[in-house]
Design a protein around this motif. Structure first.
Motif, PDB file in Angstrom:
ATOM      1  N   GLU A 317       0.808  -1.215   0.000  1.00 46.57           N
ATOM      2  CA  GLU A 317       0.000   0.000   0.000  1.00 46.57           C
ATOM      3  C   GLU A 317       0.842   1.266   0.000  1.00 46.57           C
ATOM      4  OE1 GLU A 317      -4.041  -1.705   2.220  1.00 46.57           O
ATOM      5  OE2 GLU A 317      -2.541  -0.586   3.369  1.00 46.57           O
ATOM      6  N   ARG A 319       2.445   3.777  -1.874  1.00 44.47           N
ATOM      7  CA  ARG A 319       2.347   4.239  -3.263  1.00 44.47           C
ATOM      8  C   ARG A 319       3.062   5.581  -3.462  1.00 44.47           C
ATOM      9  NH1 ARG A 319      -2.361   1.162  -4.591  1.00 44.47           N
ATOM     10  NH2 ARG A 319      -2.033  -0.752  -3.405  1.00 44.47           N
ATOM     11  N   TYR A 397      -1.286  -2.436  -6.227  1.00 48.66           N
ATOM     12  CA  TYR A 397       0.125  -2.045  -6.268  1.00 48.66           C
ATOM     13  C   TYR A 397       0.713  -2.263  -7.659  1.00 48.66           C
ATOM     14  CZ  TYR A 397       5.010  -1.678  -4.717  1.00 48.66           C
ATOM     15  OH  TYR A 397       6.312  -1.302  -4.556  1.00 48.66           O
ATOM     16  N   TRP A 400      -0.612   0.335  -9.967  1.00 45.19           N
ATOM     17  CA  TRP A 400       0.041   1.621  -9.680  1.00 45.19           C
ATOM     18  C   TRP A 400       1.462   1.651 -10.243  1.00 45.19           C
ATOM     19  CZ3 TRP A 400       4.325   2.452  -6.403  1.00 45.19           C
ATOM     20  CH2 TRP A 400       4.659   3.786  -6.202  1.00 45.19           C
ATOM     21  N   GLU A 404       2.702   4.271 -12.985  1.00 45.01           N
ATOM     22  CA  GLU A 404       3.808   5.171 -12.656  1.00 45.01           C
ATOM     23  C   GLU A 404       4.922   5.071 -13.696  1.00 45.01           C
ATOM     24  OE1 GLU A 404       4.774   7.584 -10.140  1.00 45.01           O
ATOM     25  OE2 GLU A 404       2.595   7.647 -10.382  1.00 45.01           O
TER      26      GLU A 404
END
Length: 911
Positions: A317, A319, A397, A400, A404
């Motif tokens: 978690e 991030r 995750y 993300w 990213e």
């Protein structure tokens, strides 16, 4: 006087082989019928009669002394019937009719008849033994009568492993003496001659009384005397035989030996009962200790797994974005390491934990123990909830991370593009402010002024052409800000400087135009050729600069279609080069024409074209640069096309493997579901089939490893979509984990069925019948029955649960057993547990209480000393630590409550 030989043809000393013997129901008669034939021929052997007299007399006296009397001569002292009746009262514990005290023969016969009638009432059929023979002192008949009494009251009830009488007593002797060297009990005569068997019996139960290792087989008299003396002194067994009589007889009297040995059996029977009770308690405690060990293992494994989940979720978690692509790629690599190395063992631990939990609950049900309730927060549901949270965090995750990486890739591209365009613009603006501020027009000639005006117009045209680049630079800076570029401050500072400078150039341009236009009225002459050159050279020069900029422009694509679009656009650009070359030739022709006219008219030019700084050399230099950049652009586009073709190959390669592995996993899941409801062969056959099936699944693992390798190549190539398959690596992973978990659970279910079958003594045929009945009514193959389906299943098995008041009550009782949580579904395991309880017996709390009562000597409590004496050390301490103090009125210091402890073992009350 009765002819004894005639009587013996039907029964030695009493009951006939065809009638009901001393054991009742034919058992004693059968036993007597099994006597060796040569035994009957030697009945009058004086050695045997001597042994019987001594043994039977001692046996009678061992009981009569409890009434304060004894006999001296066995065939004389029973003649009046009084001591005979007293003997029967002592050994039976019952009252006989009141004897007659007269001295006449009739009184004696009546008393003996009362004794014989009592013997007959115990199921013994006396043949050829009458009261007159006893009253007349017939020694053979008297011995026969006493032997009948011994058989009925001392030997008949001896039973070991469903044998009785002689066989039971012999089996008991064999078991007790089995560990002793030189002892081999095969009968009740020769096997006892050396005395070692008597000593072994005593040593087995009271080892402190006999030094067995010092006894010698070649010294039977010493051995026999040692055993008889110890038995009389310490065990209260009177000496019933003389050692010399036994040793000096070729074959000792079997009845005398049996009588003597039966006294040893009864002397040690209390210890036997205590041993049986202790064995039962040890068995129950061992089950409890094993279950507690399994509970502790579950708690520990559950705690470790939950702790790992609690440690891992915050990591998933987290991030916080990173500044560079390298840092984010390192995070992606760490995540791949987590998926490949750290998570798979935890998946196995979770599956094994569920299997251990189900096995433990099965063992508890089989042993009538209450279900295991893990401590708060460690339930299987808690672990499943934590695991679900973990997988949700894991999925978020990974999404993300990829987003990213896309963002940083876009940022790096935009930042580089910003730097390139800013550098080009800054190079163009270099010196422009100084040029615009120059006041050269104040001293220039008219023609120079006109030239300056034209030059300024050309500059304005050039300035306008650069407006689009400035706007692009500002737009790129804005996008970098919106994407949260880490170096946005420097980008914004540079962009602001460019914008400020652009505004300043605009203002200075306007001021210079005003100054030039003010003096323009004084200018009349202009060189049209130079002007035309300048006007055409400036846009052509801009076109070449734009072309060079475009040819050097960076690009980023993700698909074949995108790169092919760029290649198409580049091909279209190359198609315009011939027209551009002709324009270049035309512009250069204008310059040449101006020089030709000057030379033709002998005009001396004062230098370069006053209207532009774009000389023919500059045009040719930039044209050459464009010519050089075109093949470089070709090469870059072809490289990118090759890369995208490679990426497309990776997509197709992954899709080809995934489109095989995905359906294979789905097919195996469906096959496992079908296997779990089919009934092929024994449970062991099913278990072996499932394990072979599991091995075939595990052997398929290299295909997933290959897919993982292909997926890693796709991620490393930054490929984010794949139109050739609907399967993602995540889908494949989840399906594989579910497949492994499902086959493991199915194997565990069959193992629990085997455990249930073996523990409850259910036959294979019964188990198959239960499975067939269950499957027949499980119409949707869901592995569970609804109430109506379950009722139909019970009816098919012979249960009376029809729709009436009594049937409904019985069905409700059964449902409360198989579905205690009122879920409305009955699983096969619950069905098997119910059927096994209905058809088999198990240990109960009452049985354990009864066993403890034996160890406690019939007391309502037990002491720690008694537990340590009767049980193995670890189990004794286990009981002592858990038993509450006894609170009854008969309590003594240190008394422990074994009743509440026993019921607590089965969940019937709390300690």
């Amino acid at each position: 006087m009765v002819d004894y030989h005639a009587a013996n043809q039907s029964y030695q000393y009493g009951p006939s082989s065809g009638g009901n013997g001393a054991g009742g129901g034919g058992s004693m008669g059968d036993y007597m019928a099994q006597e060796d034939d040569w035994d009957r021929d030697l009945l009058l052997d004086p050695a045997w009669e001597k042994q019987q007299r001594k043994t039977f007399t001692a046996w009678c006296n061992s009981h009569l002394r409890k009434a304060g009397t004894q006999i001296e001569n066995i065939d004389e002292d029973f003649r009046d019937g009084l001591k005979l009746m007293l003997l029967l009262e002592v050994i039976s514990g019952e009252r006989l009719p009141k004897p007659e005290r007269g001295k006449m023969r009739v009184h004696k016969i009546n008393n003996v008849n009362k004794a014989l009638d009592f013997i007959a009432s115990k199921g013994v059929k006396l043949v050829s033994i009458g009261a007159e023979e006893i009253v007349d002192g017939n020694a053979k008949m008297t011995l026969g009568m006493i032997w009948t009494i011994i058989l009925r009251f001392a030997i008949q009830d001896i039973s070991v492993e469903e044998t009785s009488a002689k066989e039971g007593l012999l089996l008991w002797c064999q078991r007790k003496t089995a560990p002793y060297k030189n002892v081999n009990v095969q009968n009740f005569h020769i096997s006892w001659k050396d005395g070692l068997a008597f000593n072994a019996l005593i040593h087995r139960h009271r080892p402190e009384l006999i030094e067995y290792d010092k006894l010698r087989k070649d010294d039977p008299v010493t051995n026999l005397n040692n055993a008889f003396e110890v038995a009389e002194k310490y065990l209260d067994i009177p000496k019933m035989l003389d050692a010399e009589d036994i040793v000096n007889t070729a074959r000792p009297d079997e009845k005398a030996i049996m009588t003597y040995v039966s006294s040893f059996y009864h002397a040690f029977s209390g210890a036997q009962k205590a041993e049986t009770a202790a064995n039962r308690i040890c068995k129950v405690l061992a089950v409890n200790q094993e279950n507690e060990h399994l509970m502790e293992d579950y708690e520990r494994l559950a705690s470790d797994l939950l702790e790992w989940i609690r440690r891992t979720i915050p990591w998933l978690e987290d991030r916080v974005p990173q500044k560079t692509m390298q840092e984010m790629q390192q995070k992606l690599e760490d995540f791949r390491d987590y998926r490949r190395v750290h998570k798979p063992p935890k998946v196995q631990e979770k599956c094994q934990l569920e299997i251990n939990f189900n096995t433990l609950q099965t063992k508890l049900r089989l042993s009538n123990r209450p279900a295991f309730m893990p401590s708060e927060g460690r339930m299987v549901s808690d672990i499943n909830n934590g695991w679900q949270h973990l997988e949700q965090a894991e999925k978020g995750y990974e999404e993300w991370l990829l987003n990213e990486i896309r963002r940083l890739e876009r940022l790096d591209h935009l930042a580089e593009k910003f730097r390139q365009k800013a550098s080009i613009h800054e190079a163009w603006t270099d010196g422009k402010e100084a040029m615009l501020k120059h006041r050269d027009y104040e001293t220039a000639t008219l023609s120079d002024i006109k030239a300056l005006i034209r030059k300024h117009e050309a500059f304005e045209s050039d300035l306008a052409a650069h407006q689009d680049r400035v706007e692009q630079i500002a737009a790129i800076a804005q996008e970098l800000n919106e994407l949260d570029y880490y170096d946005s401050h420097n980008v914004n500072t540079r962009c602001q400087k460019i914008c400020d400078q652009w505004d300043a150039l605009g203002s200075l341009t306007h001021s210079r135009r005003e100054a030039l236009e003010k003096t323009e009225k004084q200018l009349e002459t202009i060189d049209q050729l130079h002007l035309e050159y300048a006007k055409r050279a400036a846009p052509f020069n801009n076109w070449m600069e734009s072309a060079m900029e475009d040819l050097q422009d960076m690009f980023i694509v993700h698909t074949i279609e995108e790169i092919e679009g760029l290649i198409s656009a580049h091909d279209q650009f190359k198609s315009t080069l011939p027209d551009a070359d002709r324009e270049r030739e035309a512009i250069l022709a204008i310059h040449k024409e101006a020089q030709r006219i000057a030379e033709s008219n002998h005009i001396k030019l004062s230098g370069s074209n006053p209207y532009t700084t774009v000389t023919p050399q500059i045009i040719n230099s930039k044209w050459e640069k464009v010519q050089q950049l075109v093949p470089k652009r070709d090469h870059a586009l072809l490289e990118e096309q090759s890369k995208q073709q490679s990426n497309e190959h990776l997509r197709r390669q992954f899709a080809s493997q995934a489109n095989v592995v995905g359906p294979w996993i789905q097919t195996k899941m469906e096959e496992i579901g079908r296997i779990s409801i089919e009934m092929n062969g024994t449970l062991e056959d099913q278990l072996n089939h499932l394990k072979r099936y599991e091995r075939s699944i595990v052997d398929y693992k290299p295909n997933l490893d290959l897919l993982e390798q292909q997926h890693q190549l796709i991620q490393e190539a930054l490929i984010f979509d794949n139109k050739h398959t609907n399967y993602t690596m995540e889908h494949i992973r989840v399906g594989w984990e579910q497949l492994l978990t499902t086959i493991a659970r199915t194997i565990n279910e069959v193992e629990n069925q085997i455990l249930t079958r073996d523990a409850k003594g259910i036959s294979q045929e019964q188990m198959q019948e239960f499975r067939a009945s269950f499957n027949h009514f499980d119409k949707d193959h869901g592995g569970a029955l609804g109430p109506e389906e379950f009722k139909a299943c019970l009816i098919s098995l012979g249960y009376d649960v029809e729709n009436d008041r009594q049937g409904d009550a019985e069905f409700n009782r059964i449902m409360s057993v198989v579905d205690p949580n009122h879920s409305g579904l009955v699983t096969f395991q619950a069905f098997i547990d119910f059927m096994s309880r209905e058809t088999t017996d198990t240990d109960t709390a009452d049985q354990v209480i009864a066993s403890f009562k034996v160890l406690a000597g019939d007391k309502n409590f037990i002491t720690a000393e008694e537990l340590r004496r009767e049980l193995p050390p670890d189990q004794a301490e286990y009981c002592i630590a858990r038993m509450a103090p006894y609170q009854g009125p008969d309590a003594v210091p240190g008394a422990l409550d074994y009743k509440s402890f026993s019921t607590a073992l089965y969940g019937e009350s709390d300690l």
